[in-house]
Write an enzyme that holds these catalytic residues in place. Structure first.
Site, PDB file in Angstrom:
ATOM      1  N   LEU A 193      -0.109  -1.624 -10.341  1.00  0.00           N
ATOM      2  CA  LEU A 193       0.849  -0.560 -10.694  1.00  0.00           C
ATOM      3  C   LEU A 193       2.108  -0.620  -9.833  1.00  0.00           C
ATOM      4  O   LEU A 193       2.892   0.329  -9.808  1.00  0.00           O
ATOM      5  CB  LEU A 193       0.191   0.815 -10.560  1.00  0.00           C
ATOM      6  CG  LEU A 193      -1.061   1.040 -11.405  1.00  0.00           C
ATOM      7  CD1 LEU A 193      -1.629   2.424 -11.141  1.00  0.00           C
ATOM      8  CD2 LEU A 193      -0.744   0.868 -12.892  1.00  0.00           C
TER       9      LEU A 193
ATOM     10  N   GLY B   5       3.793   6.257 -14.030  1.00  0.00           N
ATOM     11  CA  GLY B   5       4.480   7.462 -14.489  1.00  0.00           C
ATOM     12  C   GLY B   5       5.280   8.102 -13.375  1.00  0.00           C
ATOM     13  O   GLY B   5       5.390   9.324 -13.299  1.00  0.00           O
TER      14      GLY B   5
ATOM     15  N   LEU C 277       4.523   2.068 -11.664  1.00  0.00           N
ATOM     16  CA  LEU C 277       4.167   1.968 -13.080  1.00  0.00           C
ATOM     17  C   LEU C 277       3.144   3.016 -13.498  1.00  0.00           C
ATOM     18  O   LEU C 277       2.541   2.904 -14.566  1.00  0.00           O
ATOM     19  CB  LEU C 277       3.622   0.564 -13.370  1.00  0.00           C
ATOM     20  CG  LEU C 277       4.620  -0.583 -13.169  1.00  0.00           C
ATOM     21  CD1 LEU C 277       3.908  -1.933 -13.229  1.00  0.00           C
ATOM     22  CD2 LEU C 277       5.726  -0.514 -14.220  1.00  0.00           C
TER      23      LEU C 277
ATOM     24  N   TYR D 144      -8.525  -4.086   6.502  1.00  0.00           N
ATOM     25  CA  TYR D 144      -8.283  -2.805   5.840  1.00  0.00           C
ATOM     26  C   TYR D 144      -8.847  -1.664   6.674  1.00  0.00           C
ATOM     27  O   TYR D 144     -10.030  -1.656   7.025  1.00  0.00           O
ATOM     28  CB  TYR D 144      -8.921  -2.763   4.461  1.00  0.00           C
ATOM     29  CG  TYR D 144      -8.300  -3.692   3.435  1.00  0.00           C
ATOM     30  CD1 TYR D 144      -7.099  -4.351   3.677  1.00  0.00           C
ATOM     31  CD2 TYR D 144      -8.918  -3.898   2.208  1.00  0.00           C
ATOM     32  CE1 TYR D 144      -6.551  -5.189   2.735  1.00  0.00           C
ATOM     33  CE2 TYR D 144      -8.367  -4.730   1.258  1.00  0.00           C
ATOM     34  CZ  TYR D 144      -7.182  -5.385   1.521  1.00  0.00           C
ATOM     35  OH  TYR D 144      -6.633  -6.217   0.592  1.00  0.00           O
TER      36      TYR D 144
END
Length: 326
Positions: A212, A219, A217, A53
């Site tokens: 999400l 919005g 997910l 990462y």
């Protein structure tokens, strides 16, 4: 904050995990530290990272940012720290995979970047089809005896990989796998077929990542209409458009409930009996608020049924083979 045991272990972890993939790639050191401060202040204790990462010519910035935060805050003892090994860290052929050489070298490099003496959960980031399990577990045993790791986990393993790996650990009289990180959310339910049943049978805690679905997910359609920037909006063609009809129904359901889509999506994962802690990926301290609200807003059976209608499970639902057979 709510807490639970990680799989069959005695280790206590928070019901939400802080994922740090954005550290170094999306955000800098100061904002990364602010997120860690907010997470720990809220009682979250499980922090997940990986050697790859934020890597910069082989040097993982995410781990380095966590290490500098440990040095600044002095809170290492309050954190259950998880990192990963497998991904290529240079162009050299032995600087990748799950050979004993790379597992041990990767652990030592992560310890230096993280500025700590031990890693709580050392996770295999992907299956290595070319390395025998006897070699992998011998390397893990060496690191455990040296006190450099406490537990071993996995990520992106199939159900049969979990079973095979655990059988090899049993033969070597080792605890074996205690956690599995898999992609799992309302839009991606493949793990229900075999990964979740295998994990439950073997006493392995499940830590879903991408809860999400890369922001789809959260919005996303409302954000599009309102002109709010975000990852899902930027990548709407491949992350939102294929699921537009379902996401529209989902956002309407959330509006009827008076809840934010992020909160409902996380609450759905928390309702799954196999799930230990969804792995969050905030890019600011404020983005922790909506996921944490899920702990205080469990979903009703009626809402769970409505979500299954919007996002049907694969086949007939449930584990394999019942998902497609009698």
């Amino acid at each position: 904050m709510e807490y639970t045991r990680l799989g069959r272990t005695g280790l206590t972890v928070s019901r939400l995990a802080l994922g740090t993939m954005n550290f170094g790639w999306q955000i800098g050191e100061d904002e990364s530290h602010a997120i860690l401060d907010r997470a720990i202040d809220s009682g979250l204790n499980l922090v997940d990272t990986a050697d790859m990462y934020g890597r910069e010519t082989g040097d993982g910035l995410s781990e380095r940012f966590i290490g500098s935060w440990f040095r600044r805050s002095g809170l290492r003892d309050r954190v259950v720290l998880a990192t990963k090994v497998y991904a290529p860290m240079s162009e050299f052929p032995n600087d990748r995979g799950l050979s004993a050489r790379h597992i041990i070298a990767s652990c030592e490099a992560s310890l230096r970047r993280l500025r700590t003496d031990w890693i709580d959960i050392f996770q295999m980031h992907h299956i290595d089809r070319h390395t025998p399990w006897e070699e992998i577990w011998e390397a893990m045993r060496t690191l455990m005896i040296q006190g450099k790791i406490r537990y071993a986990g996995t990520s992106n393993f199939a159900g049969w990989h979990l079973s095979t790996a655990q059988a090899a650990a049993d033969r070597n009289r080792m605890l074996g796998i205690v956690s599995e990180q898999c992609k799992y959310n309302l839009l991606t339910r493949h793990a229900e077929l075999e990964v979740l049943p295998a994990a439950a049978a073997l006493g392995i805690g499940v830590l879903p990542y991408s809860p999400l679905h890369f922001g789809a997910l959260s919005g996303a359609l409302r954000k599009q209409r309102d002109g709010v920037p975000g990852r899902a909006v930027m990548h709407a063609a491949d992350r939102v458009e294929p699921h537009r009809a379902a996401i529209e129904q989902f956002e309407q359901l959330c509006a009827d409930l008076g809840q934010e889509p992020t909160t409902v999506a996380i609450a759905w994962l928390l309702s799954r009996p196999e799930v230990t802690a969804p792995v969050l990926g905030p890019r600011s301290a404020g983005q922790l608020e909506l996921p944490m609200a899920a702990l205080e807003n469990p979903l009703t059976e009626e809402t769970l049924k409505a979500l299954d209608e919007i996002f049907p499970p694969i086949g007939k639902g449930g584990p394999a083979p019942e998902a497609w057979a009698w």
